[in-house]
Structure formats: C-alpha cells, structure tokens
Motif scaffolding. Sequence first.
Motif, PDB file in Angstrom:
ATOM      1  N   TYR A 252       0.837  -1.197   0.000  1.00  0.00           N
ATOM      2  CA  TYR A 252       0.000   0.000   0.000  1.00  0.00           C
ATOM      3  C   TYR A 252       0.876   1.254   0.000  1.00  0.00           C
ATOM      4  N   SER A 253       0.268   2.354  -0.406  1.00  0.00           N
ATOM      5  CA  SER A 253       0.981   3.632  -0.452  1.00  0.00           C
ATOM      6  C   SER A 253       0.008   4.734  -0.070  1.00  0.00           C
ATOM      7  N   PRO A 254       0.424   5.703   0.764  1.00  0.00           N
ATOM      8  CA  PRO A 254       1.728   5.863   1.404  1.00  0.00           C
ATOM      9  C   PRO A 254       1.996   4.757   2.439  1.00  0.00           C
ATOM     10  N   TYR A 255       3.277   4.635   2.803  1.00  0.00           N
ATOM     11  CA  TYR A 255       3.718   3.685   3.816  1.00  0.00           C
ATOM     12  C   TYR A 255       3.854   4.458   5.128  1.00  0.00           C
ATOM     13  N   TYR A 256       2.975   4.161   6.097  1.00  0.00           N
ATOM     14  CA  TYR A 256       2.967   4.881   7.367  1.00  0.00           C
ATOM     15  C   TYR A 256       3.871   4.176   8.379  1.00  0.00           C
ATOM     16  N   VAL A 257       4.770   4.943   8.984  1.00  0.00           N
ATOM     17  CA  VAL A 257       5.758   4.363   9.897  1.00  0.00           C
ATOM     18  C   VAL A 257       5.847   5.200  11.162  1.00  0.00           C
ATOM     19  N   ASP A 258       6.405   4.600  12.203  1.00  0.00           N
ATOM     20  CA  ASP A 258       6.725   5.322  13.438  1.00  0.00           C
ATOM     21  C   ASP A 258       8.119   5.924  13.329  1.00  0.00           C
ATOM     22  N   LEU A 259       8.346   7.001  14.057  1.00  0.00           N
ATOM     23  CA  LEU A 259       9.671   7.586  14.104  1.00  0.00           C
ATOM     24  C   LEU A 259      10.645   6.565  14.710  1.00  0.00           C
ATOM     25  N   ASN A 260      11.798   6.415  14.077  1.00  0.00           N
ATOM     26  CA  ASN A 260      12.840   5.462  14.469  1.00  0.00           C
ATOM     27  C   ASN A 260      12.471   4.003  14.206  1.00  0.00           C
ATOM     28  N   GLN A 261      11.357   3.765  13.524  1.00  0.00           N
ATOM     29  CA  GLN A 261      11.018   2.401  13.117  1.00  0.00           C
ATOM     30  C   GLN A 261      12.040   1.901  12.097  1.00  0.00           C
ATOM     31  N   THR A 262      12.422   0.629  12.193  1.00  0.00           N
ATOM     32  CA  THR A 262      13.354   0.055  11.226  1.00  0.00           C
ATOM     33  C   THR A 262      12.603  -0.322   9.955  1.00  0.00           C
ATOM     34  N   LEU A 263      13.098   0.166   8.814  1.00  0.00           N
ATOM     35  CA  LEU A 263      12.496  -0.111   7.512  1.00  0.00           C
ATOM     36  C   LEU A 263      13.415  -1.038   6.728  1.00  0.00           C
ATOM     37  N   PHE A 264      12.821  -1.962   5.978  1.00  0.00           N
ATOM     38  CA  PHE A 264      13.565  -2.958   5.223  1.00  0.00           C
ATOM     39  C   PHE A 264      13.289  -2.751   3.732  1.00  0.00           C
ATOM     40  N   ALA A 265      14.340  -2.476   2.963  1.00  0.00           N
ATOM     41  CA  ALA A 265      14.189  -2.176   1.537  1.00  0.00           C
ATOM     42  C   ALA A 265      14.937  -3.213   0.710  1.00  0.00           C
ATOM     43  N   GLU A 266      14.344  -3.559  -0.431  1.00  0.00           N
ATOM     44  CA  GLU A 266      14.955  -4.531  -1.332  1.00  0.00           C
ATOM     45  C   GLU A 266      14.838  -4.039  -2.769  1.00  0.00           C
ATOM     46  N   VAL A 267      15.952  -4.097  -3.504  1.00  0.00           N
ATOM     47  CA  VAL A 267      15.978  -3.841  -4.942  1.00  0.00           C
ATOM     48  C   VAL A 267      16.140  -5.182  -5.637  1.00  0.00           C
TER      49      VAL A 267
ATOM     50  N   ASN B 151      19.532 -12.226  -7.079  1.00  0.00           N
ATOM     51  CA  ASN B 151      19.372 -10.989  -7.859  1.00  0.00           C
ATOM     52  C   ASN B 151      18.789  -9.867  -7.023  1.00  0.00           C
ATOM     53  N   HIS B 152      19.146  -9.817  -5.723  1.00  0.00           N
ATOM     54  CA  HIS B 152      18.582  -8.823  -4.818  1.00  0.00           C
ATOM     55  C   HIS B 152      19.673  -8.000  -4.145  1.00  0.00           C
ATOM     56  N   GLY B 153      19.394  -6.721  -3.928  1.00  0.00           N
ATOM     57  CA  GLY B 153      20.198  -5.869  -3.069  1.00  0.00           C
ATOM     58  C   GLY B 153      19.331  -5.420  -1.907  1.00  0.00           C
ATOM     59  N   ARG B 154      19.805  -5.603  -0.663  1.00  0.00           N
ATOM     60  CA  ARG B 154      18.945  -5.370   0.495  1.00  0.00           C
ATOM     61  C   ARG B 154      19.654  -4.504   1.532  1.00  0.00           C
ATOM     62  N   PHE B 155      18.878  -3.661   2.201  1.00  0.00           N
ATOM     63  CA  PHE B 155      19.432  -2.886   3.309  1.00  0.00           C
ATOM     64  C   PHE B 155      18.295  -2.475   4.235  1.00  0.00           C
TER      65      PHE B 155
END
Length: 575
Positions: free
Chosen positions: A380-395, A445-449
């Motif tokens: 879903y978009s927008p992505y609602y998060v808490d301040l200092n929440q850890t986010l996980f991104a993958e390309v 075939n993934h880049g993650r951070f």
Amino acid sequence: AGVPRCGASLHELNKALRIELNANANCIWQIQRNADQGIRLIVSHFKFAPSSSCETESIKVYDGASTDSPLLGQVCDNTDAVPVLESSSDSLTFLITTNSVAFKRNFFVFYYFFSPGSKTENCGGQLTGPNGTFSSPNYPAPYPEFRYCVWHIQAPKNSKINLQFQDFFLELDQNCQLDFTAAYDGLTTDSGLLGKVCGHAQPTFESSSNVMTVVLFTDDTNPYRGFSAQYSSVPLPGPVEPNTFLICSSDSMRIVLSKSYLASLGFSEAHLQLNDPTCRPVVTDSVTFSFPLASCGTIKKDEGHSITYTNTISLSPAGNVITHQRNTEIIAQCRMKNNATLEVIYFTKNNAVHRIGARGRYNVSMAFYESDLFSKPISYSPYYVDLNQTLFAEVTLHSTDPNLQVFIDTCTASPEPDFGSLTYDLIRSGCNKDDTVVTYPAFENHGRFRFRAFRFLRSFPSVYLQCEVVICDSTNTDSRCARGCISREKRSTSPYTWKTNTMVGPIHLKRALRAADHSEPLIEADTGKTPNLQQYNFYTLAFVVLISNILIVVAVVLKHYKHQAGYSYQNIQSS
C-alpha cells in the motif's frame, strides 16, 4: 468497527470488521438478511503468518448461508490483489483458518448489501484509444458512499499505458483499507496488483502491455474529493518484419516468427532448433521460442559495460533438404546496457546481415518489506511508519541469470518526488552515510538494506527514496559490485554491466493519519537558497538550545522574586 474474536452471525446492512486471530483458528462469519440484494465483500487488508500456504491458512468465501454453498473465492498470503467478492443472493459466508504458527494475524473485511444494475452502481466503464481521462464520481465534490468503480483501459496494440493522477485525495488510513484506489497490470483484477493508494498523493502507474484496470472503493464515512486521472499510451518500437519480433526481459528471451516470414527464408517450421536442439518451439499461428536467458545454449558475453545474450535459430539436420538454406540463420540478441535491455533480431544469409527488428526495456523494482525475512512486501501507499522504526528495503533485478549481482551504489531521501535540492544521503558510492543503515550480503538478484525512519520526517510529512543500482557479472572479481565502498573519484575505474535508478515512496509518519488538513504543501516555498536536511537538523538543535536558555533566564528571574517577595519558588514552579 467491531473486533469479533472468532466468527459471528451478521444481519446489518453494512459493517466493517477488524479481525485478529492467533494460531489454530477455524472461524465462520455468516452474513444474511431478508433483502432482494446481493452482498459485496471487500478484504482490504490481510496479514497471514509468514510463508503460509493456501492449504494451511486462508479466507474462503461461499455464495450462500453455509460453507456447503458454492465457493466464490479464496484469499491467501500470496494473493496479489485487493479481493472483492459478490454473492448472488442475500446470504454469504466466509471462513478463516490459521495454522499452528504462533503469530497474530490481522484482517480488515468490509461488506454491504447492494443492488446490481442500480444507479448507485453506475460508475467505472471501458476506456479505449491511445489516451483519455476519467475521474471519481461527483469529482471535484466529495465522492458518494459505498461505491465500487472499475475502469478497464485498453490502448492500441504494441503499446503500454502510463496512468497519472493530476489530483488525488481519498480518506487516509495506515493500510489503505477504508477508501482506496488500486491499479492492475491487465484487463481484470486478477492480472497482478501494480499498487494500492489512499490519502493525498500524486500516484503514477505503468502497465507492461496495452491493458490496465483501475478500481475505486469507498466506504460510508469521511468522503473527500476523489481523483482526476489521465492515461496515455507509449508505443513499443515494433519490428520491421510484421509479426516477427524478439522480446527480452532481464530473465528470459521470447522469439516470435511468422510462418510467412519463415517460408520466405525457405525454413520449414517443423525443423527449427536453437543452439540447444532439445529446446523446441511452440507452433500455433506463429512459431514461438520462449526460454530463460541462461538456457537453451544461449551464449553470454561480458563486454565491460554491457552483457550480451545470443542464441541462433537454424534448420535441424532433418530439415536440411533445401541445401541453399544451410548458410542462413536467424540470430536473436539481448544486450543489457545503459539502463535498458536492447533487443535485436536479424538473419544472416551468405555472410550478409539483415536486421528484422529491435526494441528495448529493463525490469528492476524496489519495495519495502515488513521484516528482514523479505517475504511480505508493503503493497500500500503511502507507507505509514513510526519515528525510528526500522524499515527494510529490497531492490530486485527480475532475471534468471544466476551470475548477475545487484549492488546498491547510492540511495538518497527527499521530501520531493523529483529529488530537487533538498536531499539526504543514506548510501553514497557504496558507503553508508547514515549511521542507522545496515546493508545485507548480496543474495541472488537482490540488493537489500535496512535503516531507521528518518529524523527529518518530523519536518517533512512525505519522504521518497531513490537508489542508483549497479548490475555486475558476479564472476568478475574486479567489478564495481565486488569493490564495495569506494571514493567518488575512483568510480569510473570499476567496470559494471548495467546501471539504473529506481524509486519508492512516499513514507509518512503515522501521526499524519489523524491530520485534519492534507492539502498543505509538503515543504515550504522556494526561498532562493539551496538548503539541505543537515541544515534543518541544525535549526532544530538551535531552537532547542534557545528554548533551554529562555528556561534558564525564567528560573533566575523567579528565584530573584522568591527572595524579594517571599513567594515559594517551589509553589510557583508546580503551579
């Protein structure tokens, strides 16, 4: 909305259900009412246990008053849609089962009774032609309640669709489970979810072909002005030879040859082969070879800043009855270079080259995920998060070549979707610039951070993330991917195969869910200066220091009055 623990018998005309279930649940909800109407059920949010299967966890929806009624559909962890199911009568039943994994499941289910063919159902429709516009009901006035509108868009053949929303304002909520718009990559809602959007945004979607489906759903509360959208078609460069072409993606090659063209070359469709003669075509109105890039004898060549995949179609030995065709071959090439995959198909005859056609595309995507398992993307978009929440991104590079490696060279955050002057580096030249960033080892075939939600979300309610991605041959030990963090001046000395940009967002703080006015600009008007986010952090610190100094002055003044007037400083402070 109610929070039923495990099943219920429901008779209201409409109802929203927030459902939380634990392990080993087997719960039945029955909806029934004496009315000459159908029931529309929307499963606008579902969170099953990670990696669960349809056999062990699902929502099953039945067209009648019990689970013995005909099955309307099933929702599972891998369902790539916002399921909407409709009964044929005034009763409907749904069953939720969960497995033994200790995990809290969450679902948001909404239903209402409706009359098929009534005036309130008159929205959506068929849109054809190279471009067009459409809007939500009553736009720009608030949209009506209980609407489910479906637009089917069909552009000319050999084109794809670009959809843009000039104005978009729907009710906000964290998972876009109340009012939402969804886009699908095909002519039905079963064809793959491109995205789901709510709130105040300017979303864009692009299809992979000449068809797209757009859905609007509204509930019975908090209507806003809706949206105004336009679509345009982008022609895909067609082949020179009609009905003969090559399609390259970053994981496969598809060669389509017309029978008439093969006959003009003296080829028999029954005796064609690739470099690997065991790979055979599918013959219908045309002859089609479809195979993964790294198979069927495809030859891979690393040329520094590009990689070329080549395969050849020739007559099999049994087909060499026309001797003058022994020197004729059809050659298909996919070249990954300069942010694109260039597709070229040509034939050689007596050492002369004749090009049949060419076109190009690439396929890289970026998404946020719920955890470091990287199994459940945020859809879903927008992505609602808490301040200092850890986010996980993958390309992800969508490729079946196991020797291609994804390397995240640079990632930049900005409150502006066009990434103007106001930016903040998370990763630069392969080096972590934010102290919360952690990069994961290369995986297929993934880049993650991962990183923590930005401190500057306090100042900017909407933040986007853009990454520059480098694709390398993993067997090259001196590639840009292998060298990792390097200084900017050394970048040009490191070879890579392919480079592109990809973007994801926006990210919002959860407190924005309760904001009363979503129409304010995201950042202040241009002042003629070129600020950066570090400056804003400095201004915040200076403001805190100033407030601290004021408090010290006030304390000194109060202490002075304590001695002169006999007042109790403690009493004044507590008052």
